[in-house]
Structures are given as C-alpha cells and as structure tokens.
Design a protein around this motif. Structure first.
Motif, PDB file in Angstrom:
ATOM      1  N   VAL A 199      12.463  -4.472   2.936  1.00 10.88           N
ATOM      2  CA  VAL A 199      11.709  -3.504   2.629  1.00 10.88           C
ATOM      3  C   VAL A 199      11.968  -2.158   3.332  1.00 10.88           C
ATOM      4  CG1 VAL A 199       9.104  -2.989   3.212  1.00 10.88           C
ATOM      5  CG2 VAL A 199       9.567  -5.060   2.327  1.00 10.88           C
ATOM      6  N   SER A 200      12.675  -2.325   4.479  1.00 14.55           N
ATOM      7  CA  SER A 200      13.060  -1.247   5.605  1.00 14.55           C
ATOM      8  C   SER A 200      14.140  -0.443   4.556  1.00 14.55           C
ATOM      9  CB  SER A 200      13.529  -1.677   6.543  1.00 14.55           C
ATOM     10  OG  SER A 200      14.037  -0.486   7.554  1.00 14.55           O
ATOM     11  N   GLU A 201      15.026  -1.200   3.918  1.00 16.22           N
ATOM     12  CA  GLU A 201      16.132  -0.598   3.301  1.00 16.22           C
ATOM     13  C   GLU A 201      15.794   0.081   1.949  1.00 16.22           C
ATOM     14  OE1 GLU A 201      20.354  -1.783   1.299  1.00 16.22           O
ATOM     15  OE2 GLU A 201      19.489  -3.033   2.685  1.00 16.22           O
ATOM     16  N   ARG A 224       6.674  -2.576   9.010  1.00  9.79           N
ATOM     17  CA  ARG A 224       6.088  -4.014   9.371  1.00  9.79           C
ATOM     18  C   ARG A 224       4.771  -4.299   8.712  1.00  9.79           C
ATOM     19  NH1 ARG A 224       8.860  -3.487  14.057  1.00  9.79           N
ATOM     20  NH2 ARG A 224       6.919  -2.668  15.153  1.00  9.79           N
ATOM     21  N   ALA A 225       4.024  -3.130   8.821  1.00 11.33           N
ATOM     22  CA  ALA A 225       2.580  -3.120   8.079  1.00 11.33           C
ATOM     23  C   ALA A 225       2.813  -3.162   6.372  1.00 11.33           C
ATOM     24  CB  ALA A 225       2.076  -1.904   8.475  1.00 11.33           C
ATOM     25  N   ILE A 226       3.684  -2.421   5.846  1.00 10.03           N
ATOM     26  CA  ILE A 226       3.524  -2.249   4.521  1.00 10.03           C
ATOM     27  C   ILE A 226       4.487  -3.555   3.970  1.00 10.03           C
ATOM     28  CG2 ILE A 226       5.199  -1.344   2.574  1.00 10.03           C
ATOM     29  CD1 ILE A 226       4.770   1.207   3.699  1.00 10.03           C
ATOM     30  N   ALA A 227       5.273  -4.341   4.765  1.00  8.10           N
ATOM     31  CA  ALA A 227       5.804  -5.601   4.251  1.00  8.10           C
ATOM     32  C   ALA A 227       4.809  -6.682   4.407  1.00  8.10           C
ATOM     33  CB  ALA A 227       6.864  -5.824   5.184  1.00  8.10           C
ATOM     34  N   LYS A 228       4.039  -6.788   5.356  1.00 13.67           N
ATOM     35  CA  LYS A 228       2.868  -7.673   5.423  1.00 13.67           C
ATOM     36  C   LYS A 228       1.837  -7.617   4.343  1.00 13.67           C
ATOM     37  CE  LYS A 228      -0.162  -9.694   8.956  1.00 13.67           C
ATOM     38  NZ  LYS A 228      -0.845  -9.594  10.306  1.00 13.67           N
ATOM     39  N   LEU A 229       1.282  -6.312   4.365  1.00 15.86           N
ATOM     40  CA  LEU A 229       0.457  -6.264   3.266  1.00 15.86           C
ATOM     41  C   LEU A 229       0.760  -6.277   1.841  1.00 15.86           C
ATOM     42  CD1 LEU A 229      -1.412  -3.039   4.765  1.00 15.86           C
ATOM     43  CD2 LEU A 229      -2.410  -5.143   4.754  1.00 15.86           C
ATOM     44  N   SER A 230       2.016  -6.008   1.632  1.00 19.49           N
ATOM     45  CA  SER A 230       2.429  -6.065   0.081  1.00 19.49           C
ATOM     46  C   SER A 230       3.012  -7.159  -0.235  1.00 19.49           C
ATOM     47  CB  SER A 230       3.652  -4.879  -0.065  1.00 19.49           C
ATOM     48  OG  SER A 230       4.693  -5.332   0.671  1.00 19.49           O
ATOM     49  N   VAL A 239       2.568   1.376  -4.113  1.00 19.59           N
ATOM     50  CA  VAL A 239       1.223   1.890  -3.971  1.00 19.59           C
ATOM     51  C   VAL A 239       0.952   2.145  -2.478  1.00 19.59           C
ATOM     52  CG1 VAL A 239      -1.059   1.137  -3.939  1.00 19.59           C
ATOM     53  CG2 VAL A 239       0.482   0.650  -5.876  1.00 19.59           C
ATOM     54  N   LEU A 240       1.559   1.272  -1.598  1.00 17.66           N
ATOM     55  CA  LEU A 240       0.952   1.647  -0.076  1.00 17.66           C
ATOM     56  C   LEU A 240       1.910   2.600   0.719  1.00 17.66           C
ATOM     57  CD1 LEU A 240       0.868  -2.352   1.061  1.00 17.66           C
ATOM     58  CD2 LEU A 240      -0.926  -0.382   1.037  1.00 17.66           C
ATOM     59  N   ALA A 241       3.179   2.857   0.015  1.00 17.04           N
ATOM     60  CA  ALA A 241       4.092   3.941   0.402  1.00 17.04           C
ATOM     61  C   ALA A 241       3.770   5.049   0.166  1.00 17.04           C
ATOM     62  CB  ALA A 241       5.486   3.546   0.060  1.00 17.04           C
ATOM     63  N   ASP A 242       3.114   5.386  -1.069  1.00 13.69           N
ATOM     64  CA  ASP A 242       2.661   6.506  -1.648  1.00 13.69           C
ATOM     65  C   ASP A 242       1.512   6.932  -1.056  1.00 13.69           C
ATOM     66  OD1 ASP A 242       2.755   8.683  -3.912  1.00 13.69           O
ATOM     67  OD2 ASP A 242       0.773   7.594  -4.114  1.00 13.69           O
ATOM     68  N   LYS A 243       0.552   6.040  -0.516  1.00 11.62           N
ATOM     69  CA  LYS A 243      -0.593   6.665  -0.118  1.00 11.62           C
ATOM     70  C   LYS A 243      -0.321   6.923   1.420  1.00 11.62           C
ATOM     71  CE  LYS A 243      -3.263   5.975  -3.486  1.00 11.62           C
ATOM     72  NZ  LYS A 243      -3.805   7.068  -4.273  1.00 11.62           N
ATOM     73  N   SER A 244       0.731   6.014   2.048  1.00  8.63           N
ATOM     74  CA  SER A 244       0.905   6.330   3.503  1.00  8.63           C
ATOM     75  C   SER A 244       1.684   7.652   3.759  1.00  8.63           C
ATOM     76  CB  SER A 244       1.687   5.155   4.200  1.00  8.63           C
ATOM     77  OG  SER A 244       1.256   3.897   3.864  1.00  8.63           O
ATOM     78  N   LEU A 245       2.414   7.990   2.716  1.00 10.12           N
ATOM     79  CA  LEU A 245       3.063   9.533   2.979  1.00 10.12           C
ATOM     80  C   LEU A 245       1.827  10.697   2.790  1.00 10.12           C
ATOM     81  CD1 LEU A 245       6.234   8.870   0.547  1.00 10.12           C
ATOM     82  CD2 LEU A 245       6.133   9.388   3.034  1.00 10.12           C
ATOM     83  N   LEU A 246       1.087  10.308   1.966  1.00 11.13           N
ATOM     84  CA  LEU A 246      -0.249  11.256   1.847  1.00 11.13           C
ATOM     85  C   LEU A 246      -0.905  11.355   3.295  1.00 11.13           C
ATOM     86  CD1 LEU A 246      -1.785  13.218   0.169  1.00 11.13           C
ATOM     87  CD2 LEU A 246      -3.173  11.375  -0.824  1.00 11.13           C
TER      88      LEU A 246
END
Length: 395
Positions: A199-201, A224-230, A239-246
């Motif tokens: 996920v990090s890579e 870690r949060a994205i890996a756990k939730l996704s 979806v999570l990365a896009d909203k997190s960047l916003l």
C-alpha cells in the motif's frame, strides 16, 4: 471533481487515484510484479489458457488492459466483457473485431472467414490474444466453442486466451462438462489484496506517476489508516486516497496523516469493525436511524391516508363513487419497473471491442458495493403517494 480541487495544491499533472481502471499507470510493484511477469511470459512463450481470478476491486480489468498494452506490438489483442455472447454471435463478434465483412444470415461463412483471418495474422507474425473479461458469466457453450477454435481449428500458437473473473470462475470451471477447458489452462493467477508495504509503495507510485516530485505525501499514520480501512483492495485505496488528498489540501498541508484519512472515511461513510476479518459497514448508525425515522413517519402518513409505493405488488383500495356500492375486491397494482440499463464500455488503446455493447452489465458481487456517498436516510426512506386513499368507514 474532487481531484481538480487538489491538483494545483500538490502540483500534479493528473488525478493519481481514479476509480475507473487506469492502465496508463499500472502498479506492478510488490507482490504484483511476479504475477504480471508470469502471465506475460506464458502468453509470449507457451501454449494454453491463462486464468486470472480476483475479488471485485483487486484490479482484474486494469491488469487485463495492461496485458493488452504490453502485448500490443507483438500480438493482435482482442477484448470483450460481454457475457451474453452465445452461439453464432461468437463468430460475428470476432469478425467485427477483425473488421471482416460477413453476412449476419450466414454464420458458417462468418466462421470460415474468421478462421482464415486468424491464420493470416499468424503467418504475418501477429497471432491473436483474446481477453475474456467477466468470463464467469459466459455460457459454458460459448467457452467451449472458443476452446475448440483455439485448439482444433487454428491451433494454440495462433489463438491464445485469457479468462478473467471473480472466484465464481473457479467454481464454474469445476462443473461437469468443463474438463476439456480446464485441462487447457496453462497458468492460473490469483490477484491478492495489497499488504501494508504494498500500500505504501502503491501510494507513492501513483503520486509520482501524476507528477509529484517531493517526499512521500502519505505519512506513516496515513498509510496504515488507508491499509486498514481499505483491506488492501486497490479500488477502496483509490477512493480513500483521493478524499484524503482533498482533506489535506483544504487544510493547506502537503502531508496526508491519519486524521485526513479519518475525514475521508467519514465522507464516504466507511468504517471497519474491530473484531474478526475485514467487515465493511456503510453508515450503519445513520442507516439504522433512517429506518427508525422512516417507520415513525410511515405510521403517521398511513394514519393520514397515504399509501406507500413498495417494490412488490400492492393492493390499493379505491373509494366507491357517491351512491354506488363499493367494489367487491381491491384493485391490485403492478410493481414499479423501468430502471435504466447500464451498457458496458469498450476499452481504449490496443484493446479492440468484440462487438457493440447491447446488453446489461452482469450483476456485481455485493462486496464490491462497500462504499457509498448517498445519504443513508435516502437509502432507507420509501416513496409515498397521495393519489389513493382508503375508503371512508361505513356509517
């Protein structure tokens, strides 16, 4: 829409995390590298069918398009995601993909022309690779007809096949009567979820592919949060990365932390239970509240004489005209129908669609519907109408 709001903030040239398949920046790192290289090696150097299985959201269609791009200079790549191909339609679809003019009234002539064209492409050094997406939903007769074409009619060195689908594809291939097709499978690929390091890579790779040249944007807590939730599913990661960047851009930060991911998860109403394996809940609390409110409001409306529109047949009592006797029985109204039909889209690049999309997309796995942005109250609330009231009580 959300991506355009943070592109300038992060100096990006494009959206790094699109929800739709994107083969331009396909991630082949981590545990995926061996999977991709093995599939390409078999298609280039060996005979037989390649089978790719993975749960919804793990990147089967994206991998399919990546394979098409990688083989486009050496092979003639054909692609279809139409599970309704059956009988003679296979010949007409292949003829259309190879731009052959055939009569729709003569399937035997179409089959003859297709076989001849496949041989010509092989002699010219451009053998055909057929990518069958959603293969689990195709009729067994269609798969058997394609197998016979590759094995008996033109030869496996002329016509190579890739089957893609969810785990249901394995179940279908294990059914009686599928032994011949199953025995032709030379290599099986199972797309797994991404690990924490993957996920990090993956996040760093997608950001740099979109023009980011600085230090990693996603901090350790954010990863870690994205890996756990996704749960490691690429579609959910996007979806999570896009909203997190916003969220980070709105706060004028250039680093995505766990609090930005939490804000993203709240926006898409996404959470993860603490017990057991990954279990996705879509606004469970809001949904329950919506159901309770709906029940209370529904009781009030029914008492006021309003009638709910349900998905099944409903019985509506029609009041009798003044001075006339009431009808002997209520009138049954049919259920509401007429929902629109989604059409599959053809792929771009070197992938040529087998035929114009005319059928509905196959039903998707319920696990693929784990993320929603619709308000939960809207999902729970029924529709109401006031044009039918119960008859007045007899006096």
């Amino acid at each position: 829409m959300a991506a355009s709001l943070y592109l300038k903030h992060f100096s990006l040239t494009g959206a790094p995390f699109p929800v739709t398949p994107d083969s331009d920046a396909y991630y082949t790192g981590g545990t995926r590298r061996a999977t991709v290289e093995a599939a390409l090696h078999v298609l280039r150097n060996e005979r037989g069918i390649v089978k790719i299985v993975g749960e919804p959201g793990t990147g089967k269609t994206t991998l399919c398009r990546h394979i098409g791009r990688a083989l486009g200079r050496q092979f003639t790549v054909l692609y279809t995601c139409d599970p309704t191909l059956a009988g003679d339609q296979v010949w007409f679809a292949l003829a259309d993909a190879m731009r052959l003019e055939v009569s729709r009234e003569d399937p035997d002539d179409a089959a003859l022309r297709v076989r001849r064209r496949l041989g010509q492409l092989h002699d010219a050094g451009r053998p055909v690779v057929l990518l069958l997406d959603e293969a689990h939903a195709m009729p067994p007769e269609t798969l058997e007809q394609i197998r016979l074409l590759s094995q008996r009619d033109v030869g496996p060195e002329t016509f190579r096949i890739v089957l893609l689908g969810p785990e249901e594809l394995d179940h279908n291939l294990a059914l009686p009567g599928m032994d011949a097709l199953r025995s032709r499978i030379a290599h099986s690929v199972r797309l797994k979820r991404l690990t924490l390091s993957d996920v990090s890579e993956y996040l760093n790779f997608k950001m740099r592919a979109s023009g980011w040249a600085g230090d990693p944007v996603f901090a350790g807590t954010g990863v870690r949060a994205i890996a756990k939730l996704s749960g490691g599913v690429p579609r959910r990661i996007n979806v999570l990365a896009d909203k997190s960047l916003l969220a980070a851009a709105m706060a004028r930060r250039h680093t995505v932390s766990a609090r930005d991911v939490a804000a993203a998860a709240a926006e898409v109403r996404l959470s993860r239970s603490g017990n057991g394996p990954s279990r996705w809940m879509i606004g469970a609390g809001a949904f329950a509240a919506g159901v309770i409110v709906t029940a209370l409001v529904g009781t009030v409306l029914v008492k006021a004489g309003w009638v709910p529109l349900s998905s099944g047949p409903q019985v509506v009592a029609v009041p009798a005209a003044k001075g006339a006797a009431a009808p002997a029985r209520p009138i049954a109204m049919p259920p509401q129908t007429g929902a629109g039909v989604l059409q599959p889209q053809s792929a771009g690049g070197v992938l040529q669609p087998l035929r114009p999309a005319t059928s509905a997309l196959p039903a998707r796995d319920p696990g693929d519907l784990s993320i929603t942005t619709a308000p939960a109250a809207e999902l729970a609330a029924p529709r109401w109408r006031q044009d039918a009231r119960p008859p007045a009580p007899a006096r």
